[in-house]
Design a protein around this motif. Structure first.
Motif, PDB file in Angstrom:
ATOM      1  N   ARG A  78       0.754  -1.340  -0.135  1.00 43.98           N
ATOM      2  CA  ARG A  78       0.062   0.135   0.043  1.00 43.98           C
ATOM      3  C   ARG A  78       0.790   1.250  -0.095  1.00 43.98           C
ATOM      4  NH1 ARG A  78      -5.467   1.753  -0.953  1.00 43.98           N
ATOM      5  NH2 ARG A  78      -5.447   3.949  -0.414  1.00 43.98           N
ATOM      6  N   GLU A  79       1.834   1.370   0.762  1.00 48.13           N
ATOM      7  CA  GLU A  79       3.004   2.371   0.617  1.00 48.13           C
ATOM      8  C   GLU A  79       3.568   2.518  -0.501  1.00 48.13           C
ATOM      9  OE1 GLU A  79       2.201   0.623   4.759  1.00 48.13           O
ATOM     10  OE2 GLU A  79       3.027  -0.247   2.840  1.00 48.13           O
ATOM     11  N   GLU A  80       3.968   1.637  -1.444  1.00 45.48           N
ATOM     12  CA  GLU A  80       4.471   1.730  -2.635  1.00 45.48           C
ATOM     13  C   GLU A  80       3.410   2.244  -3.459  1.00 45.48           C
ATOM     14  OE1 GLU A  80       6.670  -0.312  -6.218  1.00 45.48           O
ATOM     15  OE2 GLU A  80       5.944  -1.662  -4.626  1.00 45.48           O
ATOM     16  N   TYR A  81       2.093   2.113  -3.500  1.00 42.58           N
ATOM     17  CA  TYR A  81       0.755   2.424  -4.087  1.00 42.58           C
ATOM     18  C   TYR A  81       0.818   3.823  -4.036  1.00 42.58           C
ATOM     19  CZ  TYR A  81      -3.839   3.981  -4.428  1.00 42.58           C
ATOM     20  OH  TYR A  81      -5.246   4.639  -4.795  1.00 42.58           O
ATOM     21  N   GLU A  82       0.776   4.266  -2.666  1.00 46.81           N
ATOM     22  CA  GLU A  82       0.435   5.605  -2.298  1.00 46.81           C
ATOM     23  C   GLU A  82       1.679   6.550  -2.798  1.00 46.81           C
ATOM     24  OE1 GLU A  82      -0.235   5.379   1.867  1.00 46.81           O
ATOM     25  OE2 GLU A  82      -2.196   4.784   1.736  1.00 46.81           O
ATOM     26  N   TRP A 103      -6.785  -6.571  -0.420  1.00 45.20           N
ATOM     27  CA  TRP A 103      -7.053  -8.137  -0.240  1.00 45.20           C
ATOM     28  C   TRP A 103      -5.904  -8.747  -0.883  1.00 45.20           C
ATOM     29  CZ3 TRP A 103     -11.635  -5.545  -1.400  1.00 45.20           C
ATOM     30  CH2 TRP A 103     -12.206  -5.099  -0.400  1.00 45.20           C
ATOM     31  N   ARG A 104      -5.449  -8.711  -2.007  1.00 41.80           N
ATOM     32  CA  ARG A 104      -4.734  -9.569  -2.895  1.00 41.80           C
ATOM     33  C   ARG A 104      -3.348  -8.683  -2.852  1.00 41.80           C
ATOM     34  NH1 ARG A 104      -6.150 -10.132  -8.531  1.00 41.80           N
ATOM     35  NH2 ARG A 104      -7.205  -8.310  -8.207  1.00 41.80           N
ATOM     36  N   LYS A 105      -3.318  -7.550  -2.354  1.00 42.82           N
ATOM     37  CA  LYS A 105      -2.013  -6.709  -2.325  1.00 42.82           C
ATOM     38  C   LYS A 105      -1.417  -6.307  -3.647  1.00 42.82           C
ATOM     39  CE  LYS A 105      -1.881  -6.961   2.370  1.00 42.82           C
ATOM     40  NZ  LYS A 105      -2.983  -7.582   2.526  1.00 42.82           N
ATOM     41  N   VAL A 106      -2.237  -6.028  -4.485  1.00 46.30           N
ATOM     42  CA  VAL A 106      -1.830  -5.711  -5.967  1.00 46.30           C
ATOM     43  C   VAL A 106      -2.179  -4.275  -6.259  1.00 46.30           C
ATOM     44  CG1 VAL A 106      -1.813  -8.129  -6.636  1.00 46.30           C
ATOM     45  CG2 VAL A 106      -3.829  -6.804  -7.055  1.00 46.30           C
ATOM     46  N   ALA A 107      -1.383  -3.750  -6.974  1.00 46.17           N
ATOM     47  CA  ALA A 107      -1.658  -2.350  -7.622  1.00 46.17           C
ATOM     48  C   ALA A 107      -2.385  -2.696  -9.049  1.00 46.17           C
ATOM     49  CB  ALA A 107      -0.410  -1.361  -7.881  1.00 46.17           C
ATOM     50  N   ILE A 108      -3.303  -1.835  -9.622  1.00 48.71           N
ATOM     51  CA  ILE A 108      -4.087  -2.027 -10.734  1.00 48.71           C
ATOM     52  C   ILE A 108      -3.674  -0.759 -11.580  1.00 48.71           C
ATOM     53  CG2 ILE A 108      -6.181  -2.591 -11.901  1.00 48.71           C
ATOM     54  CD1 ILE A 108      -7.034  -3.399  -8.790  1.00 48.71           C
ATOM     55  N   ILE A 109      -3.030  -1.135 -12.758  1.00 51.44           N
ATOM     56  CA  ILE A 109      -2.690   0.209 -13.828  1.00 51.44           C
ATOM     57  C   ILE A 109      -3.679   0.079 -14.714  1.00 51.44           C
ATOM     58  CG2 ILE A 109      -0.960   1.031 -15.076  1.00 51.44           C
ATOM     59  CD1 ILE A 109       1.182  -0.433 -13.491  1.00 51.44           C
ATOM     60  N   VAL A 110      -4.295   1.306 -14.988  1.00 53.00           N
ATOM     61  CA  VAL A 110      -5.643   1.336 -15.932  1.00 53.00           C
ATOM     62  C   VAL A 110      -5.139   2.182 -16.630  1.00 53.00           C
ATOM     63  CG1 VAL A 110      -8.008   1.620 -16.249  1.00 53.00           C
ATOM     64  CG2 VAL A 110      -7.178   0.389 -14.061  1.00 53.00           C
ATOM     65  N   ALA A 158      -9.570  -3.148   4.414  1.00 49.69           N
ATOM     66  CA  ALA A 158      -9.424  -4.456   4.347  1.00 49.69           C
ATOM     67  C   ALA A 158      -8.668  -5.088   5.248  1.00 49.69           C
ATOM     68  CB  ALA A 158      -9.134  -4.921   2.796  1.00 49.69           C
ATOM     69  N   GLY A 159      -8.836  -5.121   6.527  1.00 53.56           N
ATOM     70  CA  GLY A 159      -8.084  -5.713   7.438  1.00 53.56           C
ATOM     71  C   GLY A 159      -6.990  -4.751   8.035  1.00 53.56           C
ATOM     72  N   ASP A 160      -5.662  -4.858   7.562  1.00 49.13           N
ATOM     73  CA  ASP A 160      -4.458  -3.941   8.060  1.00 49.13           C
ATOM     74  C   ASP A 160      -4.300  -3.059   6.860  1.00 49.13           C
ATOM     75  OD1 ASP A 160      -3.812  -5.732   6.194  1.00 49.13           O
ATOM     76  OD2 ASP A 160      -1.823  -6.199   7.313  1.00 49.13           O
ATOM     77  N   THR A 161      -5.103  -2.827   5.898  1.00 44.18           N
ATOM     78  CA  THR A 161      -4.700  -2.255   4.599  1.00 44.18           C
ATOM     79  C   THR A 161      -6.211  -1.603   4.309  1.00 44.18           C
ATOM     80  OG1 THR A 161      -3.551  -1.622   2.746  1.00 44.18           O
ATOM     81  CG2 THR A 161      -4.442  -3.933   2.928  1.00 44.18           C
ATOM     82  N   SER A 162      -6.062  -1.112   3.064  1.00 44.33           N
ATOM     83  CA  SER A 162      -7.368  -0.693   2.216  1.00 44.33           C
ATOM     84  C   SER A 162      -7.218  -0.813   0.756  1.00 44.33           C
ATOM     85  CB  SER A 162      -7.765   0.907   2.756  1.00 44.33           C
ATOM     86  OG  SER A 162      -6.554   1.700   2.319  1.00 44.33           O
TER      87      SER A 162
END
Length: 372
Positions: A78-82, A103-110, A158-162
């Motif tokens: 999440r930190e890298e995404y932000e 939940w899946r700990k993935v970044a989505i590039i659109v 989502a638990g410990d992240t969002s």
């Protein structure tokens, strides 16, 4: 001791154990040194972490040129995404868009949507909205509270992240307490099916939309891509594009689902398959990360031909109660009224126009006026 000896006494070496003041100074010096060492280690760690983010695969991915409608995922914190999201915001970059699945700990590039993608999302929303607004016997004030929302970002925990996602579109009903999400829409063009399911499942399970509708479009191979065409003047370029557009209109009348060929190149491949599906949450207590199975699935196009003649106009389940909260309506009977919006004539007309616009956009991207 003489005055001179007294003046220089501080410069003489004296054992710390022999002087209380020096013992204090010595201890403070060691503490300060240790603190500075710890700060240096912490700073170096932060610098290493920042350097890792700056050189991250995610940042490199958003820097690469992306084809319209592209959507792919990369493992990321999440930190890298932000961090990468902040860079995009500072640079005022509209596309690519960045989303995150906690939940899946993935970044989505659109990537930016093509005309076909954007217009089919808009058409689906507009058709259903218009069908509700045209219903007889329904109070105009109730109708007026239904509205269209496009490409909105939403964050849930989502638990410990969002998780942060953008929907393609949604119908919302306005109340005095705020908006209630009703119908969500996702259109995928040559997108993985699992990715499309995850997106619509998020809207239904995490955001609590009553029903989700997806349209999955698969374009065939276009073969060898056209090189950039250079023109001497803008007038020459525009004239050629207009001639090509007329040529493609003729092709479209004969091949309503492609391929769209002009000047020896395929500008839009034949449509291999179009599938429309509905998704609905069966259990209100299901976790927000649930990956739903479709309730209804209809093939509309197969191998470049329309095969959706038997598709129910309300996709076999879309009702007025899916668009307007049932407690607003007068009774269960009216809530169960079918919302008929799907039909071959509408679909083929709008799909063909949008496909042609996408082909023309590709031609324009390959047409340049020679500098000088």
């Amino acid at each position: 001791m003489s005055a001179i000896d007294d003046q220089h006494a501080g410069s003489l070496p004296v054992a710390a154990d022999d002087h209380p003041t020096l013992q204090y100074v010595y201890r403070r010096t060691l503490q300060t040194s240790a603190t500075r060492t710890a700060e240096l280690v912490l700073t170096m760690g932060t610098m290493d972490q920042n350097a890792s983010m700056i050189n991250s695969e995610l940042l490199a991915a958003v820097r690469r040129p992306l084809s319209p409608d592209a959507k792919f995922e990369l493992p990321a914190s999440r930190e890298e995404y932000e961090h990468v999201q902040e860079i995009l915001e500072e640079e005022n970059v509209k596309y690519p868009r960045l989303q995150y699945d906690g939940w899946r700990k993935v970044a989505i590039i659109v990537a930016a949507p093509s005309p076909l993608h954007g217009q089919m999302v808009g058409e689906l929303m507009t058709r259903i909205n218009d069908a509700v607004k045209s219903m007889q016997g329904l109070d105009s004030n109730i109708k007026g509270r239904l509205s269209i929302s496009s490409d909105m970002s939403n964050t849930t925990y989502a638990g410990d992240t969002s998780t942060t996602r953008n929907w393609d579109g949604a119908l919302r009903y306005s109340t005095d307490e705020g908006h209630i999400l009703m119908v969500a829409f996702e259109v995928g063009i040559s997108q993985t099916y699992e990715s499309l399911r995850a997106a619509i499942s998020y809207s239904v399970c995490a955001l609590h939309c009553r029903v989700g509708i997806t349209m999955c479009i698969n374009e065939g191979n276009r073969g060898t891509r056209a090189p950039i065409q250079y023109y001497s003047t803008a007038h020459e370029r525009d004239t050629v594009i207009q001639q090509t557009e007329r040529q493609l209109w003729t092709v479209l009348r004969n091949n309503p689902y492609g391929p769209l060929i002009a000047n020896g190149f395929i500008w839009y491949g034949r449509i291999n398959r179009v599938v429309v599906e509905t998704f609905r949450q069966e259990d209100d207590r299901c976790p927000p990360d649930t990956l739903l199975e479709p309730r209804q699935s209809f093939a509309i196009v197969e191998a470049g031909k329309f095969v959706g003649g038997d598709v129910p106009p309300n996709l076999a389940e879309l009702r007025l109660g899916d668009c307007i909260p049932t407690h607003i309506l007068s009774g269960n009977t009216i809530a169960g009224t079918p919302i008929n919006f799907f039909g071959q004539e509408w679909f083929e007309r709008e799909f063909g126009h949008s496909m042609l616009e996408t082909a023309l956009q590709r031609i324009k991207d390959k047409s340049q006026v020679r500098a000088g």
